[in-house]
Design an enzyme around this catalytic site. Sequence first.
Site, PDB file in Angstrom:
ATOM      1  N   TYR A 159       0.841  -1.202   0.000  1.00  0.00           N
ATOM      2  CA  TYR A 159       0.000   0.000   0.000  1.00  0.00           C
ATOM      3  C   TYR A 159       0.875   1.250   0.000  1.00  0.00           C
ATOM      4  CZ  TYR A 159      -3.714   3.243   1.320  1.00  0.00           C
ATOM      5  OH  TYR A 159      -4.605   4.303   1.355  1.00  0.00           O
ATOM      6  N   LYS A 163       1.107   4.326  -2.785  1.00  0.00           N
ATOM      7  CA  LYS A 163       0.815   5.730  -2.463  1.00  0.00           C
ATOM      8  C   LYS A 163       2.028   6.626  -2.659  1.00  0.00           C
ATOM      9  CE  LYS A 163      -3.522   5.152  -1.784  1.00  0.00           C
ATOM     10  NZ  LYS A 163      -4.519   5.820  -2.635  1.00  0.00           N
TER      11      LYS A 163
END
Length: 178
Positions: A159, A163
Amino acid sequence: MTFPEMPSFGLHGKRALVTGGSRGLGFACAIALAHAGAEVWIAARDRQALEAAAALAAEHGRVLHPVALDITDVAQVGAVLAELPVFDILVNSAGLARHEPFLTASEASFDAVMAVNVRATFFISQRVAARMRDQRIAGSIIHLSSQMGHVGGPRRSVYCASKFALEGLTKAMALELG
């Protein structure tokens, strides 16, 4: 659900597309844009969730146009965008998180998260920006990121990587398109 007070700016005559617009932050963004006067389309894969979101918005006096769309399918994105008006605003809110320890994170999780959070955002933004340029629209493309695009976290390697990539994409797009 109680809707918060909205900012006092006007987007009358503007058209917006919000990915991941059937729930969460995407839905909140869509409502805020509609409240400000924009005509808003919400995109998501789940047609029932889209219809429910549009119905909830209508109960509160807001119109949202649902668009069933798998943003990870670049060909479908192109075909759907060709059938819709040119947008002044794109909000990339669709996102995916799969939290796994770094040492055991799977290829499937990596591919799925990157497909939504980076690849889909890149290519839908590219197509919307090209249409803005062709119509000489000085619009806005907004990417919803995360604090995890600035810091690391346990069980968040995939994740966080997505990002951080989104943060870099945003900066590069701003320099090139601004």
